[in-house]
Write a protein that holds these residues in place. Sequence first.
Motif, PDB file in Angstrom:
ATOM      1  N   UNK A  67       9.557  -4.591  13.688  1.00 48.67           N
ATOM      2  CA  UNK A  67       9.203  -4.736  12.271  1.00 48.67           C
ATOM      3  C   UNK A  67       8.621  -6.113  11.984  1.00 48.67           C
ATOM      4  N   UNK A  68       9.255  -7.150  12.517  1.00 53.27           N
ATOM      5  CA  UNK A  68       8.752  -8.511  12.303  1.00 53.27           C
ATOM      6  C   UNK A  68       7.354  -8.690  12.895  1.00 53.27           C
ATOM      7  N   UNK A  69       7.166  -8.194  14.113  1.00 56.45           N
ATOM      8  CA  UNK A  69       5.848  -8.294  14.759  1.00 56.45           C
ATOM      9  C   UNK A  69       4.798  -7.555  13.944  1.00 56.45           C
ATOM     10  N   UNK A  70       5.141  -6.354  13.474  1.00 60.50           N
ATOM     11  CA  UNK A  70       4.170  -5.562  12.711  1.00 60.50           C
ATOM     12  C   UNK A  70       3.871  -6.167  11.341  1.00 60.50           C
ATOM     13  N   UNK A  71       4.875  -6.692  10.677  1.00 62.45           N
ATOM     14  CA  UNK A  71       4.638  -7.317   9.364  1.00 62.45           C
ATOM     15  C   UNK A  71       3.729  -8.530   9.520  1.00 62.45           C
ATOM     16  N   UNK A  72       4.017  -9.363  10.504  1.00 60.94           N
ATOM     17  CA  UNK A  72       3.172 -10.549  10.740  1.00 60.94           C
ATOM     18  C   UNK A  72       1.759 -10.124  11.144  1.00 60.94           C
ATOM     19  N   UNK A  73       1.648  -9.134  12.037  1.00 59.76           N
ATOM     20  CA  UNK A  73       0.332  -8.645  12.475  1.00 59.76           C
ATOM     21  C   UNK A  73      -0.438  -8.051  11.309  1.00 59.76           C
ATOM     22  N   UNK A  74       0.266  -7.281  10.506  1.00 55.85           N
ATOM     23  CA  UNK A  74      -0.381  -6.646   9.352  1.00 55.85           C
ATOM     24  C   UNK A  74      -0.866  -7.705   8.367  1.00 55.85           C
ATOM     25  N   UNK A  75      -0.047  -8.706   8.145  1.00 59.49           N
ATOM     26  CA  UNK A  75      -0.392  -9.781   7.215  1.00 59.49           C
ATOM     27  C   UNK A  75      -1.575 -10.594   7.722  1.00 59.49           C
ATOM     28  N   UNK A  76      -1.563 -10.916   9.024  1.00 56.81           N
ATOM     29  CA  UNK A  76      -2.608 -11.771   9.603  1.00 56.81           C
ATOM     30  C   UNK A  76      -3.866 -10.992   9.988  1.00 56.81           C
ATOM     31  N   UNK A  77      -3.702  -9.774  10.520  1.00 58.31           N
ATOM     32  CA  UNK A  77      -4.833  -9.044  11.099  1.00 58.31           C
ATOM     33  C   UNK A  77      -5.278  -7.833  10.289  1.00 58.31           C
ATOM     34  N   UNK A  78      -4.365  -7.265   9.496  1.00 58.68           N
ATOM     35  CA  UNK A  78      -4.688  -6.052   8.752  1.00 58.68           C
ATOM     36  C   UNK A  78      -5.445  -6.353   7.472  1.00 58.68           C
ATOM     37  N   UNK A  79      -6.007  -5.311   6.931  1.00 54.08           N
ATOM     38  CA  UNK A  79      -6.744  -5.412   5.671  1.00 54.08           C
ATOM     39  C   UNK A  79      -5.755  -5.255   4.520  1.00 54.08           C
ATOM     40  N   UNK A  80      -4.798  -6.169   4.472  1.00 55.06           N
ATOM     41  CA  UNK A  80      -3.690  -6.074   3.528  1.00 55.06           C
ATOM     42  C   UNK A  80      -4.157  -6.204   2.073  1.00 55.06           C
ATOM     43  N   UNK A  81      -5.237  -6.908   1.850  1.00 56.05           N
ATOM     44  CA  UNK A  81      -5.704  -7.075   0.466  1.00 56.05           C
ATOM     45  C   UNK A  81      -6.209  -5.756  -0.123  1.00 56.05           C
ATOM     46  N   UNK A  82      -6.567  -4.811   0.737  1.00 54.93           N
ATOM     47  CA  UNK A  82      -7.013  -3.490   0.280  1.00 54.93           C
ATOM     48  C   UNK A  82      -5.956  -2.416   0.560  1.00 54.93           C
ATOM     49  N   UNK A  83      -4.682  -2.774   0.464  1.00 53.14           N
ATOM     50  CA  UNK A  83      -3.599  -1.851   0.788  1.00 53.14           C
ATOM     51  C   UNK A  83      -3.667  -0.563  -0.029  1.00 53.14           C
ATOM     52  N   UNK A  84      -4.204  -0.645  -1.243  1.00 49.05           N
ATOM     53  CA  UNK A  84      -4.298   0.556  -2.086  1.00 49.05           C
ATOM     54  C   UNK A  84      -5.190   1.623  -1.454  1.00 49.05           C
ATOM     55  N   UNK A  85      -6.162   1.199  -0.666  1.00 46.66           N
ATOM     56  CA  UNK A  85      -7.038   2.141   0.030  1.00 46.66           C
ATOM     57  C   UNK A  85      -6.238   2.981   1.021  1.00 46.66           C
ATOM     58  N   UNK A  86      -5.229   2.387   1.628  1.00 46.93           N
ATOM     59  CA  UNK A  86      -4.442   3.043   2.672  1.00 46.93           C
ATOM     60  C   UNK A  86      -3.183   3.717   2.119  1.00 46.93           C
ATOM     61  N   UNK A  87      -2.868   3.443   0.872  1.00 48.60           N
ATOM     62  CA  UNK A  87      -1.631   3.926   0.275  1.00 48.60           C
ATOM     63  C   UNK A  87      -1.472   5.450   0.343  1.00 48.60           C
ATOM     64  N   UNK A  88      -2.493   6.263   0.023  1.00 51.53           N
ATOM     65  CA  UNK A  88      -2.308   7.719   0.129  1.00 51.53           C
ATOM     66  C   UNK A  88      -1.941   8.167   1.552  1.00 51.53           C
ATOM     67  N   UNK A  89      -2.528   7.548   2.557  1.00 50.89           N
ATOM     68  CA  UNK A  89      -2.216   7.923   3.932  1.00 50.89           C
ATOM     69  C   UNK A  89      -0.818   7.449   4.313  1.00 50.89           C
ATOM     70  N   UNK A  90      -0.415   6.301   3.807  1.00 53.40           N
ATOM     71  CA  UNK A  90       0.957   5.832   4.033  1.00 53.40           C
ATOM     72  C   UNK A  90       1.948   6.846   3.452  1.00 53.40           C
ATOM     73  N   UNK A  91       1.700   7.298   2.234  1.00 53.39           N
ATOM     74  CA  UNK A  91       2.582   8.293   1.616  1.00 53.39           C
ATOM     75  C   UNK A  91       2.576   9.597   2.406  1.00 53.39           C
ATOM     76  N   UNK A  92       1.421  10.011   2.875  1.00 57.00           N
ATOM     77  CA  UNK A  92       1.309  11.234   3.684  1.00 57.00           C
ATOM     78  C   UNK A  92       2.214  11.151   4.916  1.00 57.00           C
TER      79      UNK A  92
END
Length: 168
Positions: free
Chosen positions: A6-31
């Motif tokens: 979890x720590x590795x993924x949160x840091x990776x997501x924060x540093x490498x992911x498109x976290x500022x556009x999380x709303x774009x991915x939100x429907x797939x996260x819910x799915x």
Amino acid sequence: MRILLSLILVISCWKLGDIKNWRTYYPTILYVIINNLLYSFFVSEKKYFLWKLEPDFLLNPTFSFLVQNFIIFPCLIILFLSYLPKYQHKKITYIILAASILAGIEFIMYLTGRITYHHGWNFWWSIGFNILWVLMMKLHFYKPIPAWVVSFIITAFFIIYFHVPLPE
């Protein structure tokens, strides 16, 4: 193991992911979360797990399930969809790479006893399932309604093939 992941993924997501556009991915996260909650619903009443997360460090099974659904899955989805290639030939390689990473994580969990398999499920089924999981994330991201239809068919197959007793 899951706390470290979890720590590795949160840091990776924060540093490498498109976290500022999380709303774009939100429907797939819910799915993905809804599908995992449905899996839990179908198997927990009769305790007919195909795979089961075992207690991990400070995490009991319930908390492990929550960490998986609300930390690990969202981070994986944001990371995966952030880098999804535009060209078809690159998408195939990317999907194989993503499924391989998931299989690698699961293999480590299996070796350390953090996941167990039951009722005919095994690591080879998990490899196929990881490929399906990544493909379904991609399909849902672009075409949500067909993804739900395909998910229903895939779920029906697994229920029938593995003789999963349905809740009453």
